[in-house]
Design a protein around this motif. Structure first.
Motif, mmCIF file in Angstrom:
data_model
loop_
_atom_site.group_PDB
_atom_site.id
_atom_site.type_symbol
_atom_site.label_atom_id
_atom_site.label_comp_id
_atom_site.label_asym_id
_atom_site.label_seq_id
_atom_site.Cartn_x
_atom_site.Cartn_y
_atom_site.Cartn_z
ATOM 1 N N LEU A 120 34.007 46.426 106.291
ATOM 2 C CA LEU A 120 32.735 45.938 106.816
ATOM 3 C C LEU A 120 31.848 47.116 107.194
ATOM 4 N N VAL A 121 30.613 47.100 106.684
ATOM 5 C CA VAL A 121 29.609 48.089 107.070
ATOM 6 C C VAL A 121 28.397 47.311 107.583
ATOM 7 N N THR A 122 28.013 47.564 108.831
ATOM 8 C CA THR A 122 26.813 46.904 109.348
ATOM 9 C C THR A 122 25.713 47.934 109.548
ATOM 10 N N ILE A 123 24.486 47.487 109.333
ATOM 11 C CA ILE A 123 23.303 48.328 109.475
ATOM 12 C C ILE A 123 22.366 47.624 110.450
ATOM 13 N N ALA A 124 22.198 48.196 111.633
ATOM 14 C CA ALA A 124 21.361 47.570 112.664
ATOM 15 C C ALA A 124 21.744 46.100 112.858
ATOM 16 N N ALA A 125 23.039 45.868 113.005
ATOM 17 C CA ALA A 125 23.542 44.494 113.117
ATOM 18 C C ALA A 125 22.879 43.767 114.286
ATOM 19 N N ALA A 126 22.579 42.491 114.059
ATOM 20 C CA ALA A 126 21.882 41.691 115.073
ATOM 21 C C ALA A 126 22.655 40.410 115.387
ATOM 22 N N PRO A 127 23.911 40.530 115.842
ATOM 23 C CA PRO A 127 24.660 39.319 116.169
ATOM 24 C C PRO A 127 24.012 38.559 117.321
ATOM 25 N N ASP A 128 24.019 37.235 117.218
ATOM 26 C CA ASP A 128 23.570 36.344 118.296
ATOM 27 C C ASP A 128 22.093 36.524 118.649
ATOM 28 N N PHE A 129 21.277 37.041 117.717
ATOM 29 C CA PHE A 129 19.891 37.370 118.074
ATOM 30 C C PHE A 129 19.050 36.141 118.393
ATOM 31 N N THR A 130 19.374 34.991 117.822
ATOM 32 C CA THR A 130 18.574 33.805 118.123
ATOM 33 C C THR A 130 18.653 33.446 119.599
ATOM 34 N N GLU A 131 19.811 33.717 120.217
ATOM 35 C CA GLU A 131 20.008 33.401 121.632
ATOM 36 C C GLU A 131 19.640 34.569 122.544
ATOM 37 N N ASP A 132 20.173 35.757 122.223
ATOM 38 C CA ASP A 132 20.059 36.888 123.147
ATOM 39 C C ASP A 132 18.743 37.641 123.019
ATOM 40 N N SER A 133 18.087 37.544 121.873
ATOM 41 C CA SER A 133 16.814 38.225 121.675
ATOM 42 C C SER A 133 15.656 37.228 121.688
ATOM 43 N N MET A 134 15.730 36.227 120.818
ATOM 44 C CA MET A 134 14.618 35.274 120.730
ATOM 45 C C MET A 134 14.520 34.375 121.971
ATOM 46 N N TRP A 135 15.514 33.525 122.161
ATOM 47 C CA TRP A 135 15.441 32.554 123.257
ATOM 48 C C TRP A 135 15.334 33.268 124.602
ATOM 49 N N ALA A 136 16.130 34.300 124.801
ATOM 50 C CA ALA A 136 16.094 35.021 126.074
ATOM 51 C C ALA A 136 14.765 35.723 126.297
ATOM 52 N N GLY A 137 14.066 36.047 125.200
ATOM 53 C CA GLY A 137 12.799 36.753 125.310
ATOM 54 C C GLY A 137 11.580 35.859 125.365
ATOM 55 N N PHE A 138 11.769 34.578 125.135
ATOM 56 C CA PHE A 138 10.638 33.651 125.162
ATOM 57 C C PHE A 138 10.115 33.476 126.589
ATOM 58 N N SER A 139 8.809 33.333 126.703
ATOM 59 C CA SER A 139 8.217 32.965 127.989
ATOM 60 C C SER A 139 8.479 31.483 128.253
ATOM 61 N N ASP A 140 8.245 31.046 129.470
ATOM 62 C CA ASP A 140 8.412 29.632 129.792
ATOM 63 C C ASP A 140 7.510 28.774 128.904
ATOM 64 N N ALA A 141 6.297 29.276 128.627
ATOM 65 C CA ALA A 141 5.361 28.538 127.783
ATOM 66 C C ALA A 141 5.883 28.423 126.350
ATOM 67 N N GLN A 142 6.463 29.510 125.832
ATOM 68 C CA GLN A 142 7.024 29.470 124.474
ATOM 69 C C GLN A 142 8.213 28.521 124.397
ATOM 70 N N LYS A 143 9.070 28.552 125.418
ATOM 71 C CA LYS A 143 10.213 27.647 125.436
ATOM 72 C C LYS A 143 9.750 26.200 125.462
#
Length: 248
Positions: A120-143
């Motif tokens: 396995l070779v990963t390049i800038a791997a983004a595991p769980d990004f929908t939860e930890d980056s997107m959802w966690a980064g949304f404002s209350d208005a975006q959510k």
């Protein structure tokens, strides 16, 4: 060279390019809203052809020239696409090269089909990004907008805004890989740029800490960005793939 369309068990049609050659083969797994014609995919294909190595690149559904709409897809759908492509279009264990979201999908493949993994070779791997980056980064208005309307638009430096759907976020919670132990017995090499504005170095360190296995390494490249596509980075990718193949 074999260019074609694969019909998956879910009746999605995936565009692919395949080179016959020596095994273990190499499979490139692209990122979110990217396609098989990207710089890294084509660089790896040229390397594989010169090395006489079997190689596969393909488009997830809703990406590139595969069927479906991008906004209809989820992490689980794209992981199923990857599984279908690997099982149908390759033979034996493969070295998976996962870029960004492809890194997450490669981890799902390691969990679901460990027998088909040679490395396995990963390049800038983004595991769980929908939860930890997107959802966690949304404002209350975006959510609130996501819940009420089913989608929200996020600006992108790569072109048109990303339309993020409620289904993408909610289904992504079923695909998280950093919440439970993940053991990988084959060689793992993770590449990460220190100037990556999309995936922070802390994600790579968290993944390094999370994975269990006998041969797992993380290499940080000072100044490299998320694209990881300049000449130095491309050379490092192929050198790293060669190293993993040497241990496979």
């Amino acid at each position: 060279m074999d260019d074609g369309m694969l019909t998956t068990p879910e009746d999605r049609r995936l565009a692919y390019n395949r080179i016959e050659g020596a095994g273990p083969g190499v499979v490139f797994l692209g990122g979110f809203k990217s396609d098989k014609e990207g710089t890294k995919a084509l660089h790896l294909e040229a390397w594989a052809r010169a090395a006489g190595r079997a190689f596969l690149r393909f488009d997830y559904s809703g990406h590139g020239t595969s069927s479906g709409e991008f906004t209809e897809g989820t992490i689980g759908d794209w992981a199923a696409d990857a599984s279908a492509a690997i099982l149908a279009l390759t033979e034996g264990p493969q070295v998976l090269v996962g870029s960004s979201m492809g890194g997450w999908i490669s981890l799902l493949m390691a969990r679901q089909h460990p027998e088909r993994l040679a490395g396995l070779v990963t390049i800038a791997a983004a595991p769980d990004f929908t939860e930890d980056s997107m959802w966690a980064g949304f404002s209350d208005a975006q959510k609130a907008e996501l819940v009420e309307t089913g989608q929200v638009a996020l600006p992108s430096e790569y072109g048109e805004p990303y339309i993020i759907t409620r289904r993408l976020i909610e289904e992504g919670r079923d695909q998280l890989v950093l919440r439970a132990p993940l053991e990988i017995s084959v060689p793992v090499r993770m590449l990460q740029g220190t100037a990556d504005a999309d995936v922070d170095m802390s994600v790579a360190l968290r993944l390094l800490d999370h994975l269990e296995g006998p041969d797992i390494r993380l290499q940080l490249v000072k100044g490299a960005d998320h694209r990881f596509s300049d000449e130095t980075c491309l050379a490092l990718i192929t050198t790293t793939v060669e190293e993993v193949l040497g241990h496979a």
